[in-house]
Write a protein that holds these residues in place. Structure first.
Motif, PDB file in Angstrom:
ATOM      1  N   UNK A  63       0.824  -1.102  -0.039  1.00 38.74           N
ATOM      2  CA  UNK A  63      -0.057  -0.118   0.070  1.00 38.74           C
ATOM      3  C   UNK A  63       0.553   1.270   0.141  1.00 38.74           C
ATOM      4  N   UNK A  64       0.487   2.299  -0.521  1.00 42.97           N
ATOM      5  CA  UNK A  64       0.997   3.331  -0.510  1.00 42.97           C
ATOM      6  C   UNK A  64       0.543   4.559  -1.444  1.00 42.97           C
ATOM      7  N   UNK A  65       1.346   5.415  -2.036  1.00 44.83           N
ATOM      8  CA  UNK A  65       0.830   6.685  -2.878  1.00 44.83           C
ATOM      9  C   UNK A  65       0.492   7.714  -1.790  1.00 44.83           C
ATOM     10  N   UNK A  66       0.823   8.009  -0.842  1.00 39.97           N
ATOM     11  CA  UNK A  66       0.434   8.927   0.063  1.00 39.97           C
ATOM     12  C   UNK A  66       1.558  10.018   0.547  1.00 39.97           C
ATOM     13  N   UNK A  67       2.487   9.972  -0.687  1.00 35.54           N
ATOM     14  CA  UNK A  67       3.590  10.957  -0.295  1.00 35.54           C
ATOM     15  C   UNK A  67       3.312  12.331  -0.848  1.00 35.54           C
ATOM     16  N   UNK A  68       4.300  13.189  -0.495  1.00 36.38           N
ATOM     17  CA  UNK A  68       4.177  14.596  -0.914  1.00 36.38           C
ATOM     18  C   UNK A  68       4.779  14.640  -2.503  1.00 36.38           C
ATOM     19  N   UNK A 113      -0.452  13.651  -1.962  1.00 34.60           N
ATOM     20  CA  UNK A 113      -1.694  12.994  -2.759  1.00 34.60           C
ATOM     21  C   UNK A 113      -3.016  12.936  -1.705  1.00 34.60           C
ATOM     22  N   UNK A 114      -3.934  13.458  -2.250  1.00 36.82           N
ATOM     23  CA  UNK A 114      -5.214  13.562  -1.341  1.00 36.82           C
ATOM     24  C   UNK A 114      -6.101  12.368  -1.964  1.00 36.82           C
ATOM     25  N   UNK A 146       2.689   2.581 -11.584  1.00 30.82           N
ATOM     26  CA  UNK A 146       1.508   3.005 -11.296  1.00 30.82           C
ATOM     27  C   UNK A 146       1.295   4.393 -11.522  1.00 30.82           C
ATOM     28  N   UNK A 147      -0.022   4.709 -12.140  1.00 30.30           N
ATOM     29  CA  UNK A 147      -0.552   5.859 -12.545  1.00 30.30           C
ATOM     30  C   UNK A 147      -1.616   6.187 -11.543  1.00 30.30           C
ATOM     31  N   UNK A 148      -1.552   7.426 -10.786  1.00 34.20           N
ATOM     32  CA  UNK A 148      -2.731   7.768 -10.007  1.00 34.20           C
ATOM     33  C   UNK A 148      -3.652   9.111 -10.578  1.00 34.20           C
ATOM     34  N   UNK A 149      -4.840   9.116 -10.825  1.00 30.78           N
ATOM     35  CA  UNK A 149      -5.374  10.296 -10.940  1.00 30.78           C
ATOM     36  C   UNK A 149      -5.961  10.906  -9.871  1.00 30.78           C
ATOM     37  N   UNK A 150      -5.510  12.087  -9.424  1.00 30.58           N
ATOM     38  CA  UNK A 150      -5.822  13.066  -8.626  1.00 30.58           C
ATOM     39  C   UNK A 150      -6.861  14.101  -9.118  1.00 30.58           C
TER      40      UNK A 150
END
Length: 313
Positions: A64-69, A75-76, A91-95
């Protein structure tokens, strides 16, 4: 053959308000999107403390992750919408509400690339307006769908350079259309083995099909409100699975002609029921994983020759 649900236990802390499919808390907790990699690891993009949670096919949390600055902003998870895993495992994350997409390394620990300008909406090559869906072709080129703010799908090179846009007019908020290559809320997408692109036109009640160069091919329309589409990573079996919000169902669809060959689900929190079914993927063995936004859970369905149950009609 009707798929059989595994798991399906109700989450007792859903935060759900009311009984209808279109009511609920304004922050929309729960699962916002799903992706799957070449090892059948399921990536759950969710509105919680860890925006990306990765599970094996047995439901064990393995990462788990993707909570960094990133670029001065954390990432909100409240703004997350979906994402994908590319052919190199990145891994691509849409914010969504930050109007940006970030690319992370396979371990979610390294920032690699950003598309869009943080917290700045727009309608050009470097500004997005509430992006919603992303796909990565085998050659590394990137596809991006806009949701509420704009009405366009964009093709980028793997380096992030704009190559092509498909839209009515400039693809801005007012550029809605029902014609080929026009959109009434483009939402998410999936690709087959030839990198043909199957893009959800959510309020257009259709799937638009393009080739890998984003050239229009055809449409698949039905009496549905499609929110997501899943095709296996190999993409050679000829089927897609549609997450349909109209009656909270999942459809198995033939890609060649759009024929629905199986349908299951209904509104609810029981096994085989859905509450805002918003993400769907299929693994290499044909198992289907569907995620609820308000249900706040992931359900796995496996092929079976048994007759459909009441919950899976």
């Amino acid at each position: 053959a009707a798929p059989r649900a595994r798991g399906g236990q109700q989450n007792a802390n859903t935060g759900r308000q009311g009984g209808g499919a279109n009511t609920g808390p304004t922050n929309q907790p729960g699962i916002s999107g799903l992706a799957i990699d070449g090892q059948d690891h399921i990536y759950v993009f969710n509105r919680g403390p860890k925006p990306v949670m990765v599970f094996d096919t047995a439901g064990n949390l393995i990462m788990s992750g993707a909570d960094q600055v990133i670029n001065g902003k954390k990432i909100n998870p409240d703004w997350e919408h979906s994402g994908t895993v590319d052919w190199d495992g990145n891994v691509w994350v849409i914010e969504r509400d930050a109007h940006r997409i970030v690319k992370l390394s396979p371990k979610l620990d390294k920032f690699l690339l950003q598309l869009g300008t943080t917290n700045t909406p727009g309608n050009d090559a470097t500004h997005f307006n509430l992006p919603s869906g992303i796909g990565v072709l085998r050659n590394g080129n990137i596809l991006l769908a806009h949701r509420y703010g704009n009405n366009r799908i964009i093709l980028f090179s793997k380096e992030g350079k704009l190559m092509k846009q498909v839209a009515k007019g400039a693809g801005g908020p007012g550029d809605k259309g029902k014609g080929p290559g026009e959109w009434d809320l483009p939402h998410k997408m999936a690709m087959d083995a030839q990198d043909n692109i199957y893009a959800i036109d959510r309020e257009g009640h259709r799937v638009q099909v393009f080739d890998k160069n984003l050239t229009y091919v055809r449409e698949i329309a039905n009496e549905w409100n499609p929110w997501d589409i899943g095709i296996s990573r190999k993409g050679i079996d000829g089927y897609a699975f549609i997450a349909d919000h109209m009656l909270e169902r999942v459809h198995k669809m033939q890609l060649k002609d759009g024929k629905l060959v199986a349908t299951w689900g209904r509104q609810g929190h029981g096994p085989g029921e859905f509450d805002w079914v918003h993400g769907i993927v299929v693994d290499s063995k044909g198992a289907v994983y569907a995620g609820d936004t308000y249900g706040q859970r992931l359900q796995k369905f496996v092929p079976t020759t048994a007759a459909p149950t009441q919950a899976a009609r």
